[in-house]
Scaffold this motif. Sequence first.
Motif, PDB file in Angstrom:
ATOM      1  N   GLY A 292       0.911  -1.226   0.108  1.00  0.00           N
ATOM      2  CA  GLY A 292       0.075  -0.120   0.035  1.00  0.00           C
ATOM      3  C   GLY A 292       0.997   1.243  -0.045  1.00  0.00           C
ATOM      4  O   GLY A 292       1.932   1.184   0.607  1.00  0.00           O
ATOM      5  N   TYR A 293       0.421   2.107  -0.753  1.00  0.00           N
ATOM      6  CA  TYR A 293       1.287   3.497  -0.896  1.00  0.00           C
ATOM      7  C   TYR A 293       0.236   4.602  -0.835  1.00  0.00           C
ATOM      8  O   TYR A 293      -0.815   4.687  -1.340  1.00  0.00           O
ATOM      9  N   ARG A 294       0.898   5.604  -0.357  1.00  0.00           N
ATOM     10  CA  ARG A 294       0.011   6.953   0.063  1.00  0.00           C
ATOM     11  C   ARG A 294       1.052   8.207  -0.252  1.00  0.00           C
ATOM     12  O   ARG A 294       1.688   8.288   0.589  1.00  0.00           O
ATOM     13  N   PRO A 295       0.844   9.012  -1.310  1.00  0.00           N
ATOM     14  CA  PRO A 295       1.927  10.283  -1.317  1.00  0.00           C
ATOM     15  C   PRO A 295       1.539  11.016  -0.325  1.00  0.00           C
ATOM     16  O   PRO A 295       0.265  11.256   0.162  1.00  0.00           O
ATOM     17  N   SER A 296       2.507  11.990  -0.015  1.00  0.00           N
ATOM     18  CA  SER A 296       2.484  13.112   0.875  1.00  0.00           C
ATOM     19  C   SER A 296       1.424  14.169   0.490  1.00  0.00           C
ATOM     20  O   SER A 296       0.670  14.662   1.444  1.00  0.00           O
ATOM     21  N   ASN A 297       1.253  14.588  -0.882  1.00  0.00           N
ATOM     22  CA  ASN A 297       0.402  15.438  -1.377  1.00  0.00           C
ATOM     23  C   ASN A 297      -0.704  14.677  -2.050  1.00  0.00           C
ATOM     24  O   ASN A 297      -0.487  13.857  -3.063  1.00  0.00           O
ATOM     25  N   VAL A 302       3.124  10.117  -7.130  1.00  0.00           N
ATOM     26  CA  VAL A 302       4.363   9.489  -6.900  1.00  0.00           C
ATOM     27  C   VAL A 302       5.211  10.152  -5.924  1.00  0.00           C
ATOM     28  O   VAL A 302       4.810  11.639  -5.782  1.00  0.00           O
ATOM     29  N   GLY A 303       6.023   9.673  -5.129  1.00  0.00           N
ATOM     30  CA  GLY A 303       6.847  10.382  -3.939  1.00  0.00           C
ATOM     31  C   GLY A 303       8.099   9.760  -3.821  1.00  0.00           C
ATOM     32  O   GLY A 303       8.708   9.253  -4.700  1.00  0.00           O
ATOM     33  N   GLY A 304       8.695   9.782  -2.580  1.00  0.00           N
ATOM     34  CA  GLY A 304       9.995   9.212  -2.291  1.00  0.00           C
ATOM     35  C   GLY A 304       9.977   7.734  -1.614  1.00  0.00           C
ATOM     36  O   GLY A 304      10.883   7.254  -1.602  1.00  0.00           O
ATOM     37  N   ASP A 305       8.778   7.223  -1.495  1.00  0.00           N
ATOM     38  CA  ASP A 305       8.556   5.988  -0.913  1.00  0.00           C
ATOM     39  C   ASP A 305       8.303   4.960  -2.009  1.00  0.00           C
ATOM     40  O   ASP A 305       7.749   5.510  -2.911  1.00  0.00           O
ATOM     41  N   PHE A 306       8.723   3.751  -1.926  1.00  0.00           N
ATOM     42  CA  PHE A 306       8.588   2.915  -3.114  1.00  0.00           C
ATOM     43  C   PHE A 306       8.690   1.372  -2.519  1.00  0.00           C
ATOM     44  O   PHE A 306       9.185   1.247  -1.440  1.00  0.00           O
ATOM     45  N   ASP A 445       9.036   5.246   7.450  1.00  0.00           N
ATOM     46  CA  ASP A 445       8.764   6.048   8.958  1.00  0.00           C
ATOM     47  C   ASP A 445       7.588   6.940   8.763  1.00  0.00           C
ATOM     48  O   ASP A 445       7.279   7.670   9.657  1.00  0.00           O
ATOM     49  N   GLY A 446       7.035   7.098   7.487  1.00  0.00           N
ATOM     50  CA  GLY A 446       5.947   7.994   7.129  1.00  0.00           C
ATOM     51  C   GLY A 446       4.679   7.471   8.247  1.00  0.00           C
ATOM     52  O   GLY A 446       3.694   8.247   8.518  1.00  0.00           O
ATOM     53  N   ILE A 447       4.853   6.213   8.627  1.00  0.00           N
ATOM     54  CA  ILE A 447       3.937   5.419   9.405  1.00  0.00           C
ATOM     55  C   ILE A 447       3.864   5.931  10.702  1.00  0.00           C
ATOM     56  O   ILE A 447       3.185   6.519  11.551  1.00  0.00           O
ATOM     57  N   THR A 448       5.130   5.552  11.313  1.00  0.00           N
ATOM     58  CA  THR A 448       5.218   6.021  12.823  1.00  0.00           C
ATOM     59  C   THR A 448       5.548   7.266  13.292  1.00  0.00           C
ATOM     60  O   THR A 448       5.253   7.583  14.295  1.00  0.00           O
ATOM     61  N   GLU A 449       5.786   8.121  11.995  1.00  0.00           N
ATOM     62  CA  GLU A 449       6.022   9.423  12.361  1.00  0.00           C
ATOM     63  C   GLU A 449       4.810  10.326  11.788  1.00  0.00           C
ATOM     64  O   GLU A 449       4.864  11.692  12.169  1.00  0.00           O
ATOM     65  N   ALA A 450       3.674   9.897  11.558  1.00  0.00           N
ATOM     66  CA  ALA A 450       2.156  10.341  11.209  1.00  0.00           C
ATOM     67  C   ALA A 450       1.950  11.191  12.576  1.00  0.00           C
ATOM     68  O   ALA A 450       1.848  10.749  13.551  1.00  0.00           O
ATOM     69  N   ARG A 451       1.624  12.448  12.223  1.00  0.00           N
ATOM     70  CA  ARG A 451       1.256  13.087  13.501  1.00  0.00           C
ATOM     71  C   ARG A 451      -0.421  13.599  13.327  1.00  0.00           C
ATOM     72  O   ARG A 451      -0.771  13.764  12.300  1.00  0.00           O
ATOM     73  N   ASP A 494      -7.137  15.174   8.666  1.00  0.00           N
ATOM     74  CA  ASP A 494      -6.641  15.978   7.633  1.00  0.00           C
ATOM     75  C   ASP A 494      -5.608  16.614   7.679  1.00  0.00           C
ATOM     76  O   ASP A 494      -5.326  17.725   6.694  1.00  0.00           O
ATOM     77  N   GLY A 495      -4.670  16.265   8.518  1.00  0.00           N
ATOM     78  CA  GLY A 495      -3.442  16.825   8.579  1.00  0.00           C
ATOM     79  C   GLY A 495      -2.316  16.559   7.517  1.00  0.00           C
ATOM     80  O   GLY A 495      -2.594  15.581   6.792  1.00  0.00           O
ATOM     81  N   GLY A 496      -1.253  17.102   7.503  1.00  0.00           N
ATOM     82  CA  GLY A 496      -0.161  16.883   6.429  1.00  0.00           C
ATOM     83  C   GLY A 496       0.552  15.620   6.895  1.00  0.00           C
ATOM     84  O   GLY A 496       0.514  15.400   8.147  1.00  0.00           O
ATOM     85  N   HIS A 497       1.330  15.172   6.034  1.00  0.00           N
ATOM     86  CA  HIS A 497       1.981  13.820   6.398  1.00  0.00           C
ATOM     87  C   HIS A 497       3.103  13.656   5.216  1.00  0.00           C
ATOM     88  O   HIS A 497       3.042  14.098   4.070  1.00  0.00           O
ATOM     89  N   ASP A 498       3.927  12.810   5.588  1.00  0.00           N
ATOM     90  CA  ASP A 498       5.089  12.167   4.736  1.00  0.00           C
ATOM     91  C   ASP A 498       4.525  11.263   3.923  1.00  0.00           C
ATOM     92  O   ASP A 498       3.507  10.538   4.213  1.00  0.00           O
ATOM     93  N   ASP A 499       5.227  10.642   2.942  1.00  0.00           N
ATOM     94  CA  ASP A 499       4.856   9.553   2.069  1.00  0.00           C
ATOM     95  C   ASP A 499       4.606   8.153   2.862  1.00  0.00           C
ATOM     96  O   ASP A 499       5.397   8.188   3.994  1.00  0.00           O
ATOM     97  N   LEU A 500       3.623   7.296   2.674  1.00  0.00           N
ATOM     98  CA  LEU A 500       3.353   6.347   3.398  1.00  0.00           C
ATOM     99  C   LEU A 500       3.674   5.113   2.791  1.00  0.00           C
ATOM    100  O   LEU A 500       2.806   5.069   1.395  1.00  0.00           O
ATOM    101  N   ALA A 501       4.183   3.848   2.988  1.00  0.00           N
ATOM    102  CA  ALA A 501       4.295   2.774   2.287  1.00  0.00           C
ATOM    103  C   ALA A 501       4.483   1.701   3.233  1.00  0.00           C
ATOM    104  O   ALA A 501       5.219   1.638   4.176  1.00  0.00           O
TER     105      ALA A 501
END
Length: 526
Positions: A292-297, A302-306, A445-451, A494-501
């Motif tokens: 599963g993948y979710r880009p930051s925007n 696409v983004g930096g996670d793969f 780390d987009g998962i664990t660092e999600a705020r 609805d907050g911002g986040h990093d890429d999630l994979a």
Amino acid sequence: MITVDPTGTAARTDGDMQLLPGVAEGAPLPDGLSWLAGATAEVAADTVHQGGTRRPAVAGEYRGRRFEAHPTRRANGEVVWWLVDQTARYAAEAALTAERERTAFLAEASSMLLSSLNAERCMAATAKLAAGFFADAAVVVAPASGRRLPVTRAVAGGEVTQGQVTADPATVPGLAEALKGFPPVPSRWIDPMSLPDWLVPDGLRTAVGSVVVTPLPGHGVPAGALILLRTDTREEFSETEETFARLFAARAGAALSAARLYAEQHSITRTLMRDLLPPRLHRVYGVEFAGGYRPSNAHERVGGDFYDVHPGPTAADPSLVVLGDVCGKGLEAAVLTGKIRNTLQALTPMADDHERVLRLLNGALLNSDNTRFATLVLASVLRAGNQVRLRLTSAGHPAPLVVRNDGRVEEIPTHGSLVGALDQVTARTVEAVLLPGETCLLYTDGITEARGGPLGGELFGDERLKRALAECAGMPGEAVVEHIRMLAAQWLGDGGHDDLAVVAITAPPTTHLTAVDGHTRGRYTA
């Protein structure tokens, strides 16, 4: 000045009568001045405006000239008319009105043409606008596609039709030249009777009487040609109208060229994007893979996670699973992501030697102009009987987690340095075994660092991820991925986040449990 009696006879003339040829003293006013004779009768019978009261002026035309006549009534009933030649003023006012209409039309046309970046809709809008303003019908011809010409036809007040015809542009005077971007030929040089049948729309009820063919200039390359058709019941195109048609064609050509350029860029982007998007995972050699993948925007795909799964040559060879996180996000990170994925695919034959793969990848990144680095986790996956044997290596990446059938979650103690930053990379490879129904989770780390959370600023964290994974004991890999993604999305709001994979490696459930090479459930070796 001219004096007229109530019967419409010119009693006296004074001034330059060259403006009123055919007017003679003692003779009735010519038919062209009937408006003046009628006005004389009205003024003579007028009982409202008496004495010095000014009577309203009247206006009319005579032999192509426009006059404004101001009356003065005499006691004997005659009316003295002071005629002022207003031809130039009326012509200027008419020209100003026409120019305002043209300016308004160009503004409306520009808005309509630029509102869509679809080439076919842009051609349809061009034909419809031109047919409604310039002519009785309009045809837009695009550059040939092979031996066929894309054609869009419109009749004023009717529907727009589009299609392709097999035709030679040279059969229409000026069309072949217009499609190459050459200046248009004057409409008077085109014989309407020579037009081929495919060019004339079916809705045109009478014969064509006047034709204009003008190019649609694009951005360095001709965008096509515009053909305007008027029936023989209307006046032919004037030089001014042809000039204005070229102004409209320039705007239409620019819009059409932009639409085609956008379509070309979209096609190129879609082709390149196919290699950048994370693949859809499935079962390979008896092992379940889910991702599963979710880009930051939200607007970026696409983004930096793969992640990738590279199957081994045969079922006896390990498959290589890669999950990584490139520093940064957005398009620049996606470009480096594509380079890393391509490099790792080329290194698949040495998939079981993780340290060598990382050294070669690190060298490739350091030798490029890239200034970014990446973290990775590699997993060699091999089905052995009803179990799955793993070799896991982290390069600066969060350690993989394994959820056992009883709900226990184990963190695999692999670690190492990131790639693309230092001359040397170090890594520790750890082996683990999955029994049927158990899953190994790789994540960024987009998962664990999600705020998020109730207060909006708390990290999702490692412990919360482990508790969520514990709830997934015995679940299929796709369900594990979906559960983790759902909880992370709820936490973020609805907050911002990093890429999630995330990637789940699952040993399919079976009815028989066996040991492989002395490994037992819950055991791993370095």
